[in-house]
Design a protein around this motif. Structure first.
Motif, PDB file in Angstrom:
ATOM      1  N   THR A  88       1.017  12.189 -10.258  1.00 10.96           N
ATOM      2  CA  THR A  88       1.217  11.952  -8.828  1.00 10.96           C
ATOM      3  C   THR A  88       1.029  10.500  -8.422  1.00 10.96           C
ATOM      4  OG1 THR A  88      -1.120  12.468  -8.406  1.00 10.96           O
ATOM      5  CG2 THR A  88       0.464  14.285  -8.217  1.00 10.96           C
ATOM      6  N   ASP A  89       0.441   9.683  -9.287  1.00  7.52           N
ATOM      7  CA  ASP A  89       0.110   8.305  -8.906  1.00  7.52           C
ATOM      8  C   ASP A  89       1.174   7.328  -9.377  1.00  7.52           C
ATOM      9  OD1 ASP A  89      -0.726   8.840 -11.599  1.00  7.52           O
ATOM     10  OD2 ASP A  89      -1.941   7.015 -11.577  1.00  7.52           O
ATOM     11  N   SER A  90       1.213   6.179  -8.728  1.00  3.04           N
ATOM     12  CA  SER A  90       2.102   5.075  -9.082  1.00  3.04           C
ATOM     13  C   SER A  90       1.329   3.771  -8.915  1.00  3.04           C
ATOM     14  CB  SER A  90       3.339   5.053  -8.172  1.00  3.04           C
ATOM     15  OG  SER A  90       4.075   6.253  -8.273  1.00  3.04           O
ATOM     16  N   PRO A  91       1.740   2.706  -9.598  1.00  5.39           N
ATOM     17  CA  PRO A  91       1.061   1.421  -9.403  1.00  5.39           C
ATOM     18  C   PRO A  91       1.107   0.991  -7.937  1.00  5.39           C
ATOM     19  CG  PRO A  91       2.460   1.339 -11.340  1.00  5.39           C
ATOM     20  CD  PRO A  91       2.786   2.626 -10.637  1.00  5.39           C
ATOM     21  N   ALA A  92       0.010   0.435  -7.470  1.00  5.79           N
ATOM     22  CA  ALA A  92      -0.085   0.033  -6.064  1.00  5.79           C
ATOM     23  C   ALA A  92      -1.230  -0.962  -5.917  1.00  5.79           C
ATOM     24  CB  ALA A  92      -0.317   1.255  -5.167  1.00  5.79           C
ATOM     25  N   PHE A  93      -1.432  -1.415  -4.699  1.00  5.33           N
ATOM     26  CA  PHE A  93      -2.594  -2.242  -4.380  1.00  5.33           C
ATOM     27  C   PHE A  93      -3.586  -1.391  -3.604  1.00  5.33           C
ATOM     28  CE2 PHE A  93       0.617  -5.471  -5.112  1.00  5.33           C
ATOM     29  CZ  PHE A  93      -0.095  -6.418  -5.843  1.00  5.33           C
ATOM     30  N   LYS A  94      -4.824  -1.358  -4.084  1.00  2.00           N
ATOM     31  CA  LYS A  94      -5.883  -0.606  -3.412  1.00  2.00           C
ATOM     32  C   LYS A  94      -6.672  -1.555  -2.515  1.00  2.00           C
ATOM     33  CE  LYS A  94      -9.383   2.930  -4.335  1.00  2.00           C
ATOM     34  NZ  LYS A  94     -10.498   2.489  -3.499  1.00  2.00           N
ATOM     35  N   ILE A  95      -6.973  -1.094  -1.325  1.00  2.00           N
ATOM     36  CA  ILE A  95      -7.702  -1.916  -0.356  1.00  2.00           C
ATOM     37  C   ILE A  95      -9.194  -1.851  -0.663  1.00  2.00           C
ATOM     38  CG2 ILE A  95      -8.226  -2.215   2.091  1.00  2.00           C
ATOM     39  CD1 ILE A  95      -5.472  -0.951   2.676  1.00  2.00           C
ATOM     40  N   LYS A  96      -9.823  -3.013  -0.753  1.00  2.00           N
ATOM     41  CA  LYS A  96     -11.246  -3.089  -1.070  1.00  2.00           C
ATOM     42  C   LYS A  96     -12.107  -2.764   0.151  1.00  2.00           C
ATOM     43  CE  LYS A  96     -10.735  -6.773  -4.552  1.00  2.00           C
ATOM     44  NZ  LYS A  96     -11.167  -8.146  -4.926  1.00  2.00           N
ATOM     45  N   GLU A  97     -13.391  -2.537  -0.103  1.00  3.73           N
ATOM     46  CA  GLU A  97     -14.359  -2.465   0.982  1.00  3.73           C
ATOM     47  C   GLU A  97     -14.450  -3.842   1.662  1.00  3.73           C
ATOM     48  OE1 GLU A  97     -16.413   0.340   1.840  1.00  3.73           O
ATOM     49  OE2 GLU A  97     -14.970   1.409   0.565  1.00  3.73           O
ATOM     50  N   GLU A 113      -6.891  -5.052  -4.544  1.00  5.24           N
ATOM     51  CA  GLU A 113      -6.881  -5.208  -5.998  1.00  5.24           C
ATOM     52  C   GLU A 113      -5.794  -4.322  -6.586  1.00  5.24           C
ATOM     53  OE1 GLU A 113     -10.468  -3.745  -7.898  1.00  5.24           O
ATOM     54  OE2 GLU A 113     -10.881  -2.454  -6.178  1.00  5.24           O
ATOM     55  N   LYS A 114      -5.352  -4.674  -7.782  1.00  2.00           N
ATOM     56  CA  LYS A 114      -4.277  -3.928  -8.432  1.00  2.00           C
ATOM     57  C   LYS A 114      -4.768  -2.561  -8.899  1.00  2.00           C
ATOM     58  CE  LYS A 114      -1.923  -6.003 -11.599  1.00  2.00           C
ATOM     59  NZ  LYS A 114      -1.674  -6.813 -12.817  1.00  2.00           N
ATOM     60  N   TYR A 115      -3.935  -1.565  -8.687  1.00  2.00           N
ATOM     61  CA  TYR A 115      -4.125  -0.245  -9.289  1.00  2.00           C
ATOM     62  C   TYR A 115      -2.974  -0.044 -10.265  1.00  2.00           C
ATOM     63  CZ  TYR A 115      -4.155   4.806  -9.932  1.00  2.00           C
ATOM     64  OH  TYR A 115      -4.168   6.060 -10.492  1.00  2.00           O
ATOM     65  N   GLY A 116      -3.280  -0.034 -11.551  1.00  2.00           N
ATOM     66  CA  GLY A 116      -2.245   0.168 -12.560  1.00  2.00           C
ATOM     67  C   GLY A 116      -1.487  -1.110 -12.865  1.00  2.00           C
ATOM     68  N   GLY A 117      -0.615  -1.012 -13.861  1.00  2.00           N
ATOM     69  CA  GLY A 117       0.195  -2.154 -14.266  1.00  2.00           C
ATOM     70  C   GLY A 117       1.487  -2.197 -13.474  1.00  2.00           C
ATOM     71  N   MET A 118       1.707  -3.268 -12.754  1.00  2.00           N
ATOM     72  CA  MET A 118       2.853  -3.328 -11.844  1.00  2.00           C
ATOM     73  C   MET A 118       3.641  -4.615 -12.035  1.00  2.00           C
ATOM     74  SD  MET A 118       1.030  -4.418  -8.270  1.00  2.00           S
ATOM     75  CE  MET A 118      -0.096  -3.037  -8.276  1.00  2.00           C
ATOM     76  N   LEU A 119       4.875  -4.596 -11.560  1.00  2.00           N
ATOM     77  CA  LEU A 119       5.670  -5.810 -11.411  1.00  2.00           C
ATOM     78  C   LEU A 119       5.305  -6.396 -10.049  1.00  2.00           C
ATOM     79  CD1 LEU A 119       9.066  -4.414 -12.749  1.00  2.00           C
ATOM     80  CD2 LEU A 119       7.515  -5.962 -13.941  1.00  2.00           C
ATOM     81  N   MET A 120       4.357  -7.325 -10.040  1.00  2.00           N
ATOM     82  CA  MET A 120       3.777  -7.764  -8.769  1.00  2.00           C
ATOM     83  C   MET A 120       4.798  -8.400  -7.837  1.00  2.00           C
ATOM     84  SD  MET A 120      -0.111  -9.137  -9.217  1.00  2.00           S
ATOM     85  CE  MET A 120       0.244 -10.473 -10.360  1.00  2.00           C
ATOM     86  N   ASP A 121       5.733  -9.175  -8.397  1.00  2.00           N
ATOM     87  CA  ASP A 121       6.660  -9.871  -7.506  1.00  2.00           C
ATOM     88  C   ASP A 121       7.545  -8.919  -6.713  1.00  2.00           C
ATOM     89  OD1 ASP A 121       8.070  -9.099  -9.775  1.00  2.00           O
ATOM     90  OD2 ASP A 121       9.410 -10.824  -9.710  1.00  2.00           O
ATOM     91  N   SER A 122       7.675  -7.670  -7.186  1.00  2.00           N
ATOM     92  CA  SER A 122       8.504  -6.701  -6.459  1.00  2.00           C
ATOM     93  C   SER A 122       7.864  -6.263  -5.144  1.00  2.00           C
ATOM     94  CB  SER A 122       8.777  -5.477  -7.340  1.00  2.00           C
ATOM     95  OG  SER A 122       7.596  -4.720  -7.550  1.00  2.00           O
ATOM     96  N   TRP A 123       6.587  -6.571  -4.946  1.00  2.00           N
ATOM     97  CA  TRP A 123       5.899  -6.214  -3.711  1.00  2.00           C
ATOM     98  C   TRP A 123       6.037  -7.296  -2.636  1.00  2.00           C
ATOM     99  CZ3 TRP A 123       2.994  -1.762  -2.550  1.00  2.00           C
ATOM    100  CH2 TRP A 123       2.935  -0.814  -3.582  1.00  2.00           C
ATOM    101  N   LEU A 124       6.611  -8.413  -2.983  1.00  2.00           N
ATOM    102  CA  LEU A 124       6.730  -9.512  -2.027  1.00  2.00           C
ATOM    103  C   LEU A 124       7.853  -9.255  -1.023  1.00  2.00           C
ATOM    104  CD1 LEU A 124       6.417 -12.439  -4.592  1.00  2.00           C
ATOM    105  CD2 LEU A 124       4.629 -11.628  -3.038  1.00  2.00           C
ATOM    106  N   ASP A 125       7.631  -9.704   0.207  1.00  2.00           N
ATOM    107  CA  ASP A 125       8.673  -9.698   1.248  1.00  2.00           C
ATOM    108  C   ASP A 125       9.240  -8.311   1.512  1.00  2.00           C
ATOM    109  OD1 ASP A 125       8.374 -12.504   1.298  1.00  2.00           O
ATOM    110  OD2 ASP A 125       9.826 -12.733  -0.317  1.00  2.00           O
ATOM    111  N   ARG A 126       8.404  -7.302   1.451  1.00  2.00           N
ATOM    112  CA  ARG A 126       8.815  -5.933   1.777  1.00  2.00           C
ATOM    113  C   ARG A 126       7.910  -5.389   2.881  1.00  2.00           C
ATOM    114  NH1 ARG A 126      12.182  -3.726  -2.194  1.00  2.00           N
ATOM    115  NH2 ARG A 126      12.053  -4.685  -4.259  1.00  2.00           N
TER     116      ARG A 126
END
Length: 429
Positions: A88-97, A113-126
């Motif tokens: 059920t999970d996918s790579p994402a960014f988890k919000i810290k305390e 912080e990162k959750y899982g291994g992701m293509l980080m640049d794909s999260w830009l400008d979305r």
């Protein structure tokens, strides 16, 4: 016939996109699964309570609100388990305390912080938003509440090309470059207020958070002939959705059909709700005990069982075809991908691979094979982890896709239907 198949695939893809949009994180995916199971006559069982199970009954249970197992008890003598497993999970960014940050006295950001291994640049400008769960003080109790902020709330802006000096400016640091902007300076101290408002609780009563960023872009079918589709979280919600549709529309005779969706595959599965936990084993043992069967009968049943671990596979890339194996080259829209690994990163062996091919042939579904290049390590998935606790015959499969672990992934528009048909054949066997 081709027109009917196209119409069926179109309908399935619309339903898949709806499922993905309503499942911004693992907690919401499980909520969607629960809703569909309940609508199809399944009864929820709580792990904290004794289970009363009857032949012919349909049941499900969940753990942590992010993993779920459902099963159908056959009317006849139980011969074995037919199990599908996806995640059920996918790579994402988890919000810290303590998440809010001020920048330049003009911006409010969130610390993530990162959750899982992701293509980080794909999260830009979305356009991004937030989903997950919070823990709330409710008198002397603690209560869980799901959060899904359904608006464009955040953005991670890219650095302009004119400001880059060279390769060092292209290397993304998750602590520096990937923090999402919530608003200008007036947005200070608004995030938890917004979260509390979404949940209908007092901000001061929120004692814990499991909140993640998610991509707000909707799914779409594209290509000259509508042959491809793209959406967030296809890995692995495409397999979750297909497995669930096959499960609720099938009826086993001598085998107990089991549908499993696990959390935390993207971080190794080593949690109480992951595939590396006792969850599947606990469910199967409790069913066995509730039916008044012995431990010997349970072990005989496991020995007669089969599991399909369904997690998407890499398609040959149109611009970098050399990254694929020399002779095992999966393509989108060409059916089920059976995954092999000599080092058992995938659990497929000669027997289980042959069994999966046999199932596909009976269902009239095409299949293909995947190996990593011998000089690339590749990833792993659920199958070999689950068989460590429940020792049964198992195969790893998936559907071919591009841009795995991107914030927006691409797959074949016909393949979801192929998987549903193959898994229905498996469940009805």
């Amino acid at each position: 016939m081709l027109r009917r198949r196209q119409n069926m695939s179109d309908q399935i893809n619309r339903q898949l996109f709806q499922f993905i949009e309503k499942s911004p994180c693992s907690y919401h995916a499980v909520e969607q699964i629960k809703r569909e199971l309940t609508e199809n006559g399944f009864t929820e069982l709580r792990e904290q309570e004794a289970w009363k199970i009857e032949k012919g009954g349909k049941y499900f249970t969940s753990r942590n609100g992010s993993s779920l197992a459902a099963f159908c008890i056959p009317e006849k003598k139980l011969k074995g388990f037919h199990i599908t497993a996806s995640h059920t999970d996918s790579p994402a960014f988890k919000i810290k305390e303590n998440m809010e940050l001020q920048a330049e006295k003009h911006y409010t950001k969130l610390n993530t912080e990162k959750y899982g291994g992701m293509l980080m640049d794909s999260w830009l400008d979305r356009p991004l938003s937030v989903a997950g769960k919070i823990i709330v003080r409710d008198g002397e109790k603690l209560t869980e509440k799901l959060i899904h902020i359904e608006k464009d709330l955040l953005m991670i802006p890219r650095l302009a090309i004119h400001m880059k000096r060279g390769a060092e400016d292209d290397a993304l640091n998750p602590q520096i470059h990937m923090l999402p902007v919530l608003g200008d300076q007036t947005a200070e101290k608004t995030f938890m207020r917004t979260t509390a408002s979404e949940a209908g609780v007092n901000e001061n009563d929120i004692l814990g958070t499991d909140l993640y960023l998610y991509n707000r872009m909707p799914g779409t079918v594209w290509g000259a002939n509508g042959e491809f589709m793209s959406a967030p979280r296809l890995d692995d919600l495409q397999c979750v959705f297909a497995s669930l549709q096959a499960f609720v529309n099938s009826e086993g005779r001598e085998y107990m059909n089991v549908f499993c969706a696990f959390d935390n595959e993207e971080v190794g599965s080593g949690t109480k709700q992951g595939a590396g936990s006792t969850f599947l084993e606990d469910v199967l043992w409790r069913v066995n005990e509730a039916l008044g069967r012995t431990g010997e009968q349970y072990r005989m049943t496991v020995a007669e069982s089969f599991m399909i671990s369904a997690d998407n596979a890499h398609a040959v890339h149109p611009n970098q075809p050399g990254k694929a194996d020399l002779t095992n080259r999966p393509y989108m829209n060409e059916g089920i991908v059976i995954k092999y690994s000599a080092n058992q990163k995938y659990t497929t062996d000669a027997y289980s691979g042959a069994m999966m091919k046999h199932i596909c042939e009976k269902a009239g579904v095409p299949y293909q094979t995947f190996h990593n290049r011998s000089d690339l390590p590749g990833g792993s998935t659920l199958g070999n982890i689950l068989t460590g606790s429940v020792s049964l015959k198992a195969v790893d499969i998936g559907l071919a896709q591009l841009a795995m672990h991107s914030a927006y992934e691409t797959a074949g528009a016909r393949d979801t239907e192929y998987m549903i048909r193959a898994l229905q054949e498996f469940y009805c066997g």
